[in-house]
Write an enzyme that holds these catalytic residues in place. Structure first.
Site, PDB file in Angstrom:
ATOM      1  N   ASP A  12      59.932  18.100 -46.378  1.00 36.94           N
ATOM      2  CA  ASP A  12      59.207  18.373 -47.631  1.00 36.94           C
ATOM      3  C   ASP A  12      60.037  18.072 -48.878  1.00 36.94           C
ATOM      4  O   ASP A  12      59.948  18.782 -49.879  1.00 36.94           O
ATOM      5  CB  ASP A  12      58.705  19.831 -47.661  1.00 36.94           C
ATOM      6  CG  ASP A  12      58.026  20.212 -46.373  1.00 36.94           C
ATOM      7  OD1 ASP A  12      57.157  19.444 -45.935  1.00 36.94           O
ATOM      8  OD2 ASP A  12      58.377  21.250 -45.790  1.00 36.94           O
ATOM      9  N   LYS A  15      59.484  12.947 -49.598  1.00 35.98           N
ATOM     10  CA  LYS A  15      59.811  11.665 -48.940  1.00 35.98           C
ATOM     11  C   LYS A  15      58.626  10.710 -48.899  1.00 35.98           C
ATOM     12  O   LYS A  15      58.784   9.519 -49.113  1.00 35.98           O
ATOM     13  CB  LYS A  15      60.133  12.055 -47.499  1.00 35.98           C
ATOM     14  CG  LYS A  15      61.138  11.319 -46.784  1.00 35.98           C
ATOM     15  CD  LYS A  15      61.513  12.020 -45.489  1.00 35.98           C
ATOM     16  CE  LYS A  15      60.443  12.735 -44.724  1.00 35.98           C
ATOM     17  NZ  LYS A  15      60.443  14.182 -44.744  1.00 35.98           N
ATOM     18  N   GLY A  39      53.531  15.855 -42.404  1.00 32.37           N
ATOM     19  CA  GLY A  39      52.328  15.794 -43.224  1.00 32.37           C
ATOM     20  C   GLY A  39      52.650  15.266 -44.596  1.00 32.37           C
ATOM     21  O   GLY A  39      53.646  15.651 -45.196  1.00 32.37           O
ATOM     22  N   HIS A  40      51.848  14.335 -45.047  1.00 35.73           N
ATOM     23  CA  HIS A  40      52.073  13.785 -46.378  1.00 35.73           C
ATOM     24  C   HIS A  40      50.725  13.502 -47.014  1.00 35.73           C
ATOM     25  O   HIS A  40      49.862  12.880 -46.396  1.00 35.73           O
ATOM     26  CB  HIS A  40      52.912  12.515 -46.268  1.00 35.73           C
ATOM     27  CG  HIS A  40      52.970  11.748 -47.538  1.00 35.73           C
ATOM     28  ND1 HIS A  40      53.325  12.341 -48.725  1.00 35.73           N
ATOM     29  CD2 HIS A  40      52.702  10.459 -47.829  1.00 35.73           C
ATOM     30  CE1 HIS A  40      53.267  11.430 -49.685  1.00 35.73           C
ATOM     31  NE2 HIS A  40      52.898  10.299 -49.170  1.00 35.73           N
ATOM     32  N   THR A  41      50.551  13.988 -48.227  1.00 34.26           N
ATOM     33  CA  THR A  41      49.266  13.830 -48.903  1.00 34.26           C
ATOM     34  C   THR A  41      49.396  12.816 -50.032  1.00 34.26           C
ATOM     35  O   THR A  41      50.305  12.911 -50.853  1.00 34.26           O
ATOM     36  CB  THR A  41      48.832  15.193 -49.488  1.00 34.26           C
ATOM     37  OG1 THR A  41      48.890  16.143 -48.430  1.00 34.26           O
ATOM     38  CG2 THR A  41      47.436  15.155 -50.049  1.00 34.26           C
ATOM     39  N   GLN A 204      60.156  14.822 -41.013  1.00 36.04           N
ATOM     40  CA  GLN A 204      60.868  16.111 -41.139  1.00 36.04           C
ATOM     41  C   GLN A 204      62.115  15.932 -42.016  1.00 36.04           C
ATOM     42  O   GLN A 204      62.083  15.132 -42.930  1.00 36.04           O
ATOM     43  CB  GLN A 204      61.226  16.697 -39.772  1.00 36.04           C
ATOM     44  CG  GLN A 204      60.040  17.260 -39.003  1.00 36.04           C
ATOM     45  CD  GLN A 204      59.261  16.210 -38.262  1.00 36.04           C
ATOM     46  OE1 GLN A 204      59.828  15.412 -37.537  1.00 36.04           O
ATOM     47  NE2 GLN A 204      57.961  16.198 -38.420  1.00 36.04           N
TER      48      GLN A 204
HETATM   49  P1  IMP Z   1      57.857  21.672 -34.806  1.00 33.25           P
HETATM   50  O1  IMP Z   1      58.393  20.380 -35.302  1.00 33.25           O
HETATM   51  O2  IMP Z   1      56.386  21.823 -34.981  1.00 33.25           O
HETATM   52  O3  IMP Z   1      58.318  21.949 -33.407  1.00 33.25           O
HETATM   53  O4  IMP Z   1      58.530  22.842 -35.704  1.00 33.25           O
HETATM   54  C1  IMP Z   1      59.912  23.110 -35.702  1.00 33.25           C
HETATM   55  C2  IMP Z   1      60.404  23.471 -37.085  1.00 33.25           C
HETATM   56  O5  IMP Z   1      60.338  22.309 -37.918  1.00 33.25           O
HETATM   57  C3  IMP Z   1      59.564  24.522 -37.781  1.00 33.25           C
HETATM   58  O6  IMP Z   1      60.420  25.295 -38.615  1.00 33.25           O
HETATM   59  C4  IMP Z   1      58.614  23.704 -38.646  1.00 33.25           C
HETATM   60  O7  IMP Z   1      58.161  24.446 -39.754  1.00 33.25           O
HETATM   61  C5  IMP Z   1      59.530  22.588 -39.059  1.00 33.25           C
HETATM   62  N1  IMP Z   1      58.818  21.336 -39.381  1.00 33.25           N
HETATM   63  C6  IMP Z   1      58.259  20.460 -38.524  1.00 33.25           C
HETATM   64  N2  IMP Z   1      57.742  19.417 -39.186  1.00 33.25           N
HETATM   65  C7  IMP Z   1      57.988  19.609 -40.472  1.00 33.25           C
HETATM   66  C8  IMP Z   1      57.728  18.848 -41.651  1.00 33.25           C
HETATM   67  O8  IMP Z   1      57.168  17.741 -41.619  1.00 33.25           O
HETATM   68  N3  IMP Z   1      58.155  19.399 -42.832  1.00 33.25           N
HETATM   69  C9  IMP Z   1      58.832  20.590 -42.871  1.00 33.25           C
HETATM   70  N4  IMP Z   1      59.099  21.321 -41.807  1.00 33.25           N
HETATM   71  C10 IMP Z   1      58.692  20.844 -40.616  1.00 33.25           C
END
Ligand code: IMP
Length: 399
Positions: A12, A15, A39-41, A204
């Protein structure tokens, strides 16, 4: 030229917007890890378009878009995303490729994702899917093209009650996605040899890396710049540049340490100004001051020499801005229990307390803003190539 763009914090960082900007001049944009947890909007012609799996290069009609072997794919989510994109005029057509070796997120992955809530995942089945990948019982995209093999494998993985509907459903997904399933490793290497402009998009953030993040409070893949090689089947020697996206402060969604947490009233103000709510889950993000200690380590381990600094305008109303330059006692990154105990030591700078979003010339920014930017560059010993100062598309100043 092959560039990797990575988020340097906990995801977040803004990016997506930077990738969108760089995608404009790219021939190829490729994702190399993660899945629909990202996720990106984008606001396109007044419409809100959400990206989870498809590289946002898809909005440029001549850009090739690739989902690499390192990504885990939820076919249902991908089909919905492609259908939605088509509604807005962005057709995948013959320029969208899915690695035949990418693993598939199955319903049983989603149902067992972080049931206890210990990690605070996005519940998209990411961790369990990677578990099956490394346990060597995963299902890969190519298997959807060969239903007879898929059938035999699936029979060994699910109960006889679940088998038939799941088998039929996934065969249908396979038929829809078949035109896109390809040997993306061969394609990527061909394009790189042809000297195409290639952009590799990390999802991420680097502090969520399974090996180099705040384990176990991490995602299950390698956002690390090296993950671009394994996640796409290309050599480390072809990567020319790694660009890090750094948000002007820190945020984190999900569990895990974040030593620079702000006082609650300041955090609330930043969360609200910066719209710090998860793009995939809608959860409020924790907010903190910029953490130079963590950033230094991330920049070093990923070969980042250039950064883009985002969301500076979120700090517009702050009278004082803190930067964490040290931990006491020194941080031990490998053990979250020790990270929780460490105390950040801050340097305090004056805020600029004036809106900066409409300024387009670096020289015209308030002195305090420039001081903050230059302090970050000096502390990190890195070149800041651009700063983002507002939500508008053109609110980016290249330095
Ligand atoms: P997972 O990737 O769904 O297994 O989540 C593992 C950790 O990564 C959690 O703390 C999520 O909130 C965080 N996370 C996963 N994807 C994102 C992202 O795109 N942005 C921010 N945090 C993320």
């Amino acid at each position: 030229m092959v560039k990797v763009i990575v988020g340097t914090q906990f995801g977040d960082e803004g990016k997506g917007r930077i990738i969108e900007l760089f995608s404009k001049s790219a021939d190829v944009v490729a994702r190399y890890q993660g899945g629909a947890n990202a996720g990106h909007t984008l606001i396109i012609d007044g419409n809100t378009v959400v990206f989870h799996l498809v590289p946002c290069g898809i909005i440029y009609p001549n850009t090739m878009c690739v989902i690499g072997n390192g990504v885990v794919i939820d076919p249902e989510a991908l089909i919905n995303e492609l259908t939605n994109l088509e509604k807005y005029g962005f057709k995948a057509g013959k320029r969208f490729f899915i690695s035949n070796s990418a693993h598939i997120v199955m319903p049983y992955h989603k149902s067992k994702d972080d049931i206890t809530g210990k990690i605070g995942t996005t519940h998209k089945g990411i961790g369990p899917c990677y578990e099956d990948k490394y346990g060597r019982r995963g299902i890969r995209m190519i298997e959807l093209l060969y239903p007879e093999f898929f059938k035999e494998k699936l029979k060994t993985l699910v109960s006889s009650v679940d088998f038939q509907p799941m088998y039929e459903q996934y065969c249908k997904y396979g038929e829809i996605l078949a035109p896109y399933i390809a040997d993306t490793t061969a394609l990527m290497n061909k394009w790189i040899q042809e000297k195409k402009e290639v952009l590799l998009e990390g999802a991420q953030g680097l502090l969520l890396d399974i090996d180099h993040g705040t384990y176990p409070y991490v995602t299950s893949s390698n956002p690390h710049s090296g993950g671009a090689c394994t996640g796409l089947g290309i050599s480390p020697t072809c990567i020319d540049e790694v660009i890090g996206v750094v948000k002007a402060y820190t945020s984190r969604v999900g569990e895990g340490p974040m030593p620079t947490t702000m006082a609650p009233d300041i955090e609330e103000a930043i969360r609200s100004r910066g719209k710090e709510y998860g793009a995939t889950t809608g959860r409020p993000r924790r907010c903190g001051w910029l953490d130079i200690v963590l950033l230094k380590r991330v920049l070093m381990t990923n070969g980042i020499k250039k950064i883009v600094l985002t969301k500076l305008d979120t700090l517009d109303e702050m009278s004082k801005i803190k930067i964490c330059t040290k931990y006491v006692p020194e941080a031990n990154f490998a053990l979250p229990e020790l990270m929780y105990k460490t105390q950040p030591v801050y340097e305090e700078l004056d805020g600029w307390q004036t809106p900066i979003s409409d300024i387009r010339d670096y020289k015209k920014l308030p002195a305090a803003t420039k001081k903050y930017v230059e302090k970050i560059s000096e502390l990190l010993n890195v070149e800041i190539v651009a700063i983002c100062i507002g939500p508008q598309k053109d609110a980016t100043i290249f330095l």
